[in-house]
Design a protein around this motif. Sequence first.
Motif, PDB file in Angstrom:
ATOM      1  N   SER A 150       0.829  -1.211   0.000  1.00  0.00           N
ATOM      2  CA  SER A 150       0.000   0.000   0.000  1.00  0.00           C
ATOM      3  C   SER A 150       0.859   1.254   0.000  1.00  0.00           C
ATOM      4  O   SER A 150       0.560   2.229  -0.707  1.00  0.00           O
ATOM      5  N   ALA A 151       1.903   1.248   0.795  1.00  0.00           N
ATOM      6  CA  ALA A 151       2.792   2.412   0.837  1.00  0.00           C
ATOM      7  C   ALA A 151       3.417   2.661  -0.526  1.00  0.00           C
ATOM      8  O   ALA A 151       3.545   3.823  -0.955  1.00  0.00           O
ATOM      9  N   TYR A 152       3.793   1.585  -1.206  1.00  0.00           N
ATOM     10  CA  TYR A 152       4.396   1.776  -2.533  1.00  0.00           C
ATOM     11  C   TYR A 152       3.398   2.410  -3.492  1.00  0.00           C
ATOM     12  O   TYR A 152       3.760   3.281  -4.291  1.00  0.00           O
ATOM     13  N   ARG A 153       2.141   2.002  -3.429  1.00  0.00           N
ATOM     14  CA  ARG A 153       1.145   2.551  -4.331  1.00  0.00           C
ATOM     15  C   ARG A 153       0.780   3.988  -3.983  1.00  0.00           C
ATOM     16  O   ARG A 153       0.511   4.803  -4.869  1.00  0.00           O
ATOM     17  N   GLU A 154       0.758   4.320  -2.699  1.00  0.00           N
ATOM     18  CA  GLU A 154       0.181   5.591  -2.259  1.00  0.00           C
ATOM     19  C   GLU A 154       1.204   6.657  -1.895  1.00  0.00           C
ATOM     20  O   GLU A 154       0.850   7.836  -1.772  1.00  0.00           O
ATOM     21  N   GLN A 155       2.479   6.265  -1.710  1.00  0.00           N
ATOM     22  CA  GLN A 155       3.465   7.234  -1.210  1.00  0.00           C
ATOM     23  C   GLN A 155       4.730   7.240  -2.063  1.00  0.00           C
ATOM     24  O   GLN A 155       5.845   7.287  -1.562  1.00  0.00           O
ATOM     25  N   ARG A 156       4.567   7.233  -3.368  1.00  0.00           N
ATOM     26  CA  ARG A 156       5.728   7.086  -4.243  1.00  0.00           C
ATOM     27  C   ARG A 156       6.676   8.272  -4.143  1.00  0.00           C
ATOM     28  O   ARG A 156       7.897   8.089  -4.159  1.00  0.00           O
ATOM     29  N   ASP A 157       6.129   9.448  -4.048  1.00  0.00           N
ATOM     30  CA  ASP A 157       7.012  10.617  -3.976  1.00  0.00           C
ATOM     31  C   ASP A 157       7.854  10.580  -2.702  1.00  0.00           C
ATOM     32  O   ASP A 157       9.057  10.881  -2.738  1.00  0.00           O
ATOM     33  N   ALA A 158       7.224  10.205  -1.610  1.00  0.00           N
ATOM     34  CA  ALA A 158       7.972  10.110  -0.352  1.00  0.00           C
ATOM     35  C   ALA A 158       9.028   9.015  -0.426  1.00  0.00           C
ATOM     36  O   ALA A 158      10.151   9.170   0.096  1.00  0.00           O
TER      37      ALA A 158
END
Length: 691
Positions: A159-167
């Motif tokens: 989920s983090a990879y999908r939703e927080q790519r810029d970070a």
Amino acid sequence: MSSTIPRMPPQEAAQANRLAGSTSPYLLQHAHNPVDWWPWCEEALARAREQDRPILLSIGYSACHWCHVMAHESFEDAATAELMSRLFVNIKVDREERPDLDRIYQLAHQLLTQRSGGWPLTVFLTPDDHKPFFAGTYFPRKPRHGLPSFAQVLTGVESAYREQRDAIRAQNASLMDALQQLEPASGDAVPDAEPIDRACAQLADSFDAQHGGFGSAPKFPHPTSLELLMRRPEADVGDAGRSPVEMATFTLEHMIRGGLMDQLGGGFCRYSVDAQWMIPHFEKMLYDNGPLLGLCCDAYCATESAVFRDAALATADWVMREMQGPEGGYFSTLDADSEGHEGRFYVWDRDQVKVLLSPAEYAPFAAVYGLDRPPNFEGRWHLHGYRTPEAVAREQGATLEQTQALLASARAALFSERERRVRPGRDDKVLVSWNALMIKGMARAARVLDRADSLESAEASLHFIRKTLWRDGRLLATYRDGRAHLSAYLDDYADLMDALIELLQVRWSSADLSFAIQLAEVLLDDFHDAEHGGFWLTGRSHEPLIHRPKPLTDDSMPAGNGVAAQALQRLGHLIGEPRYLDAAAGTLKLAAASMRHMPYAHAAMLIALDEHIEPVETIVIRAADDRLATWQLELQKGYRPRRLVFGIPSSETALPGTLGAMTAGERPRIYRCRGTSCEPPVDSPAALLQA
């Protein structure tokens, strides 16, 4: 280039995954997992890139207990495997075959978590550039001990990879900057002896005066640190109350008498979980036992104590009996587990021991090894030397010889019975660097203990490497079941060159000297940073990875840069090759700031520094008769870490460099050099010592 996908045997293709054709026993342990595993290869990396799925990188090794636990809990579980296969491209790596990947992602784990790593190592990588954005080690199947379940980690990371790519991209950029900052900058000068003195002082500050070793549990053997201490008998005693050499021999003796050493079969386990060296993590690693074998020989030379001689003999016997294949190569590890339980192969029930031994044998055996005390391992007994044979002999009114004979017959009886048990698994791949460490240890045993079989064993391993893993002027790193592959690493070249120099002091071989020179030339051509100094872990032709480290600090093995500097100095002085000496000096300059910052972590590098400050004494004997061997043995007596003695028959001609000028005359001649300064030859050891 990356390795290609191994082929699956046709008869197993239906139930096995892509790991089934691997040379790694660790990967083969996972070949029937329901996980859609890939080896590290270009096809797997391309798949992740094309499907925009993160990479789950799992790194371990075959003898790793917690790797087995995580495999059983998660990788063999159908639901967890389905989640892994749906969300990620899953890559399994043997850290022993791929130390390059392991080192990079262990460093990344430390930077991401601010904690030390270990195995199993679990890292999640972005699919396009393979940079890590989340890392951990063991994760349980269900939440416990403050750890989330592995399934929670999988869904959260995806989920983090999908939703927080810029970070994630920003974090990756910072991580790469941090990795680069960890690499040393070139220095202007080779340091003086101050880092050596500080390293010994740091070790003295953490020395356990009761049990030996440094710091608290868990305790690792750290043979390179002990070797550094052994080389400084003249140093001040300091706050520890013992000189450096006394700290080293005290520690080694407690490891030998304790549970870290297999009291029945020989060989040392990986580490002790307690401060007393009583209960080990039961896996046995070749890379520990090679240096410890050599260290036992050195301690015997320094003290003449039978404890060290007997430990060296037992370790060499174990290696030849259980760890050397019929082709000559040494195998890698013995597992900690057997029959699904750690240590089961090694521990005993007291009643069983009483049945196997006579009352006369049992009395001293129980007193020495603790069967007269409460059990020390899960209701059973792991043999640990609580008391010395000398003390037990006095207490039981026997002579030391009688007690030792009873102990020997008792150990033989238990060993014979233990041979009937289900054995721990053995990782039978052959690694060049680990073999080189054992070749050096076996050569030292042959020289110090006059063991012809140890020499034969070392030569068999060397012959196997030259025949199987030396191709077109380059080394391959690993071999198993007829397949050698993977470009070799810095440690393979440096450790093998170092082993050859040791072997040449047992018996002369111009072919081995030529091989050592070839290895040195590859180091300079393919691994050396001529601009900034030091050696990269991987060669110039190696597969590009996200980072290219220059390892300076020791870990479970001596640092490749430290061994390279040692061996290049010794070989450079032996044949008079200034390029080797310059490369070693440049490595010491590169490491100067790092050695000053954390001296105790650089034992291999500090040994090289010690030999740069005070170059070794190189003695070359040229003779045509039996005086060659007699004089060589005479000049090798005692513990002399700064003396190299080579006995070269007069018939050997066309020797390289300065060796070519060291010819035999009408009578045998002995040449002595210190660094780049050589004395006129003399015609007897007495004349040499007088001079």
